[in-house]
Motif scaffolding. Sequence first.
Motif, short mmCIF file in Angstrom:
data_model
loop_
_atom_site.label_atom_id
_atom_site.label_comp_id
_atom_site.label_asym_id
_atom_site.label_seq_id
_atom_site.Cartn_x
_atom_site.Cartn_y
_atom_site.Cartn_z
N PHE A 152 0.84 -1.19 0.00
CA PHE A 152 0.00 0.00 0.00
C PHE A 152 0.88 1.25 0.00
N ARG A 153 0.69 2.07 -1.00
CA ARG A 153 1.42 3.34 -1.15
C ARG A 153 2.95 3.17 -1.03
N PRO A 154 3.56 2.39 -1.89
CA PRO A 154 5.03 2.31 -1.87
C PRO A 154 5.64 3.66 -2.26
N MET A 155 6.77 3.98 -1.68
CA MET A 155 7.41 5.27 -1.94
C MET A 155 8.89 5.20 -1.54
N HIS A 156 9.59 6.30 -1.77
CA HIS A 156 11.00 6.45 -1.38
C HIS A 156 11.83 5.37 -2.05
N PHE A 157 11.69 5.28 -3.38
CA PHE A 157 12.28 4.17 -4.13
C PHE A 157 13.79 4.29 -4.33
N TYR A 158 14.31 5.52 -4.37
CA TYR A 158 15.67 5.72 -4.88
C TYR A 158 16.69 5.85 -3.75
N ASP A 159 17.91 5.58 -4.10
CA ASP A 159 19.07 5.78 -3.25
C ASP A 159 20.20 6.20 -4.18
N GLU A 160 21.34 6.57 -3.61
CA GLU A 160 22.45 6.87 -4.49
C GLU A 160 23.75 6.35 -3.92
N GLN A 161 24.70 6.12 -4.81
CA GLN A 161 25.98 5.51 -4.45
C GLN A 161 27.08 6.29 -5.15
N ARG A 162 28.15 6.56 -4.39
CA ARG A 162 29.30 7.26 -4.96
C ARG A 162 30.43 6.27 -5.26
N LEU A 163 31.22 6.58 -6.26
CA LEU A 163 32.33 5.71 -6.65
C LEU A 163 33.48 6.56 -7.17
N ALA A 164 34.64 6.43 -6.53
CA ALA A 164 35.87 7.03 -7.07
C ALA A 164 36.40 6.12 -8.17
N LEU A 165 36.69 6.69 -9.33
CA LEU A 165 37.04 5.89 -10.50
C LEU A 165 38.51 5.49 -10.56
N GLY A 166 39.35 6.07 -9.70
CA GLY A 166 40.75 5.65 -9.65
C GLY A 166 41.66 6.40 -10.59
N ARG A 167 41.10 7.09 -11.54
CA ARG A 167 41.88 7.92 -12.47
C ARG A 167 40.95 8.96 -13.07
N THR A 168 41.51 9.92 -13.74
CA THR A 168 40.72 10.99 -14.35
C THR A 168 40.42 10.64 -15.81
N TYR A 169 39.15 10.77 -16.17
CA TYR A 169 38.72 10.57 -17.56
C TYR A 169 38.38 11.92 -18.18
N ARG A 170 38.54 11.98 -19.47
CA ARG A 170 38.38 13.24 -20.18
C ARG A 170 36.94 13.46 -20.60
N ALA A 171 36.63 14.71 -20.90
CA ALA A 171 35.35 15.01 -21.53
C ALA A 171 35.25 14.22 -22.83
N GLY A 172 34.10 13.60 -23.05
CA GLY A 172 33.90 12.76 -24.23
C GLY A 172 34.06 11.28 -23.95
N ASP A 173 34.70 10.92 -22.83
CA ASP A 173 34.81 9.49 -22.48
C ASP A 173 33.44 8.97 -22.04
N LYS A 174 33.28 7.65 -22.16
CA LYS A 174 31.99 7.02 -21.89
C LYS A 174 32.00 6.34 -20.52
N ILE A 175 30.87 6.46 -19.83
CA ILE A 175 30.62 5.70 -18.60
C ILE A 175 29.40 4.84 -18.87
N ARG A 176 29.57 3.51 -18.84
CA ARG A 176 28.47 2.60 -19.13
C ARG A 176 28.07 1.85 -17.86
N LEU A 177 26.80 1.95 -17.49
CA LEU A 177 26.26 1.28 -16.32
C LEU A 177 25.42 0.10 -16.80
N THR A 178 25.78 -1.12 -16.35
CA THR A 178 25.11 -2.33 -16.82
C THR A 178 24.53 -3.09 -15.63
N ALA A 179 23.22 -3.35 -15.69
CA ALA A 179 22.58 -4.16 -14.65
C ALA A 179 23.04 -5.60 -14.76
N ARG A 180 23.15 -6.27 -13.60
CA ARG A 180 23.68 -7.63 -13.64
C ARG A 180 22.73 -8.69 -13.10
N GLN A 181 22.10 -8.45 -11.99
CA GLN A 181 21.31 -9.52 -11.37
C GLN A 181 19.83 -9.22 -11.26
#
Length: 661
Positions: free
Chosen positions: A191-220
């Motif tokens: 009944f009335r589900p809400m507050h669905f979202y959360d967020e996660q931070r990740l340091a990438l370990g190196r600097t990427y340039r403007a124009g580089d791609k970040i691809r997020l892929t669901a797994r499970q």
Amino acid sequence: MFAPPRWAALLTTPLVTLGVAIGLSDAAAAHPSSITPAATRAALDPALVTGRGATVAFTEQEAEHAVTTGAVLPASRTAYTLAAEASGRSAVTLDPGEYVEFTLPKAANAITVRYSIPDAPTGGGITAPLSVGTPGGTRTMTLTSQYSWLYNQYPFTNDPQAGLLHPDWWITECGCVPAATEPAPEISKPFRPMHFYDEQRLALGRTYRAGDKIRLTARQVPTTIDLLDSELVGAPKVDLKAVNVLLFGADPTGRRDSATAIEKAIAFAKKVHRAVYLPPGTFQVNRHIIVDDVTITGAGNWYTTVKGREVPLSSPAPDGSVHTGVGFYGRDAADGGSRNVHLADFAIEGDVRERIDTDQVNAIGGAMSDSTIERLHIQHTKVGLWFDGPMANIRITGNVIVDQIADGLNFHTGVTGSLVRDNFVRNTGDDGLAMWSEKVANSGNTFDRNTVQTPTLANGIAIYGGTDNTVSRNLIADPIREGSGIHAGSRFGAEAFTGHLWITDNTVVRAGTYELNWNIGLGAIWFEALDSSIDADIRVTGDHYLDNTYNAIMLVSEWGVKDLYSITGVHFRDIRVDGAGTSVVSARTAGGATFENVDARNVGAVGVNNCGSFHFTPSGSEFTLSDLGGNDGEWLGPYLPNVITCNDRPAVVPPPPPSPW
């Protein structure tokens, strides 16, 4: 702030005064945006909000504008849906193996992903991996739904199969009071589900340039991606002159509790008149650390984290708390409060998964006068910053406050002469920023240039009573239900408004939400006289109300007190209304307001929906609109000064996307 619905009063309301039903809300669904820049602010072209909202280090990109093999959720503002709680009211859902790919608009070495994954069948959340593909390789981000998915009536539950928490409350879906029916009506579960979202931070370990791609892929599991924030994080800050907590036994690995070690460092630092330094690492703290006359700084909120569990108390505390948890607290105001507290450059990560209003499980609390809170990242506490005054002169600047169960920040009781500026607030479970003048008025405070996005309940910014306060240059987007963008209310036992309230140069977008208990749409900005009349000098100047779901401006008294209280002294000047699903102004109270240089376009129904206090007298409405000139768009003229145009069920016409004026 939120209070239980006053259903008994609502039962006396004729059906004609009930608003648009939930089943009709699809008519108010958000339209797909035609603006597809690489970067947005609150899902808008940044040019539309220049000079408003917080200055932040990150760049926002909406998933629905990225390249994806997943399904773009049709834009919608229907509560209890993934789309409605998403920034811009749309997101992308990925089945396992599907991806969404972002192109970096600027150089970045760190990202934040706002997402939703399913709850466990019996509640409590799950974890699941997300692949993060970069030109340098693929990394795994572990997502969780342990801090999302609330259900049912206020104050909500984590159990998706729970029956009504309050079986005697008004239930909009069935238009009934369950306790008055035999048998009690069945409700769909969850009944009335809400507050669905959360967020996660990740340091990438190196600097990427403007124009580089970040691809997020669901797994499970199916994974909904709302947006990506990318950031170029600088080197960690080092303070060699400060007292390092490691010297007192603090554990930067997070394996051992560091609360006592940090307190020893604070005590020593006060003796030698130095600051306390939290170096890079994660420090476990499972209770409040009391701070007074001390400076505590970290290496930066991407490097230093103070993290703790929510801990049950063996018996309730005097303030009613049944848990404790990580937090930095000033002394109680009754004990004199704290002064000269300065906190900066670290993260506070809590473990709050349920709303218990008596619990003091906030990241920052107590009373702190002559103090500063700067550049913190606060997540998963009940309220980010809750101050119980009286207290004075605190400056809260440059913080990120996300994923709270209740408010982002609340000035509660007698906070004076204080400033909240340049803070970013997203995904609160109640008001994003609030001043609540309970018992003692808040006065002389300013909320300036903050960004508040997607409060899942209540308002972006709310002012409950008080004297001589200011709300200026803020950006508020996508409130979900039972509140809206900006609110001024004589509610919750607050001291009456006195002196002035300045509401200046704010932008509110995709607001004007659905009020569940009244069954009507609210204004992007709305005023409510519930506990007393509102008759202070209130000036709303330079605001922009964009893409309003229902009306842009509302002035209302609840049915049970409509003949007792009124709203007067509100002045609107230099306002832009770009899109309103129903009207520019909705008046449901006695009183009056003035309008000068209020320009409106793309209005769905009528310029003014004036019900007054519902007596429909031969002399006209009890609410008077005064034209001070320059009101373009032909929205006001036919309805002056008090023409009755009362329609509780106007057809909703979704406006086109906002555009340059």
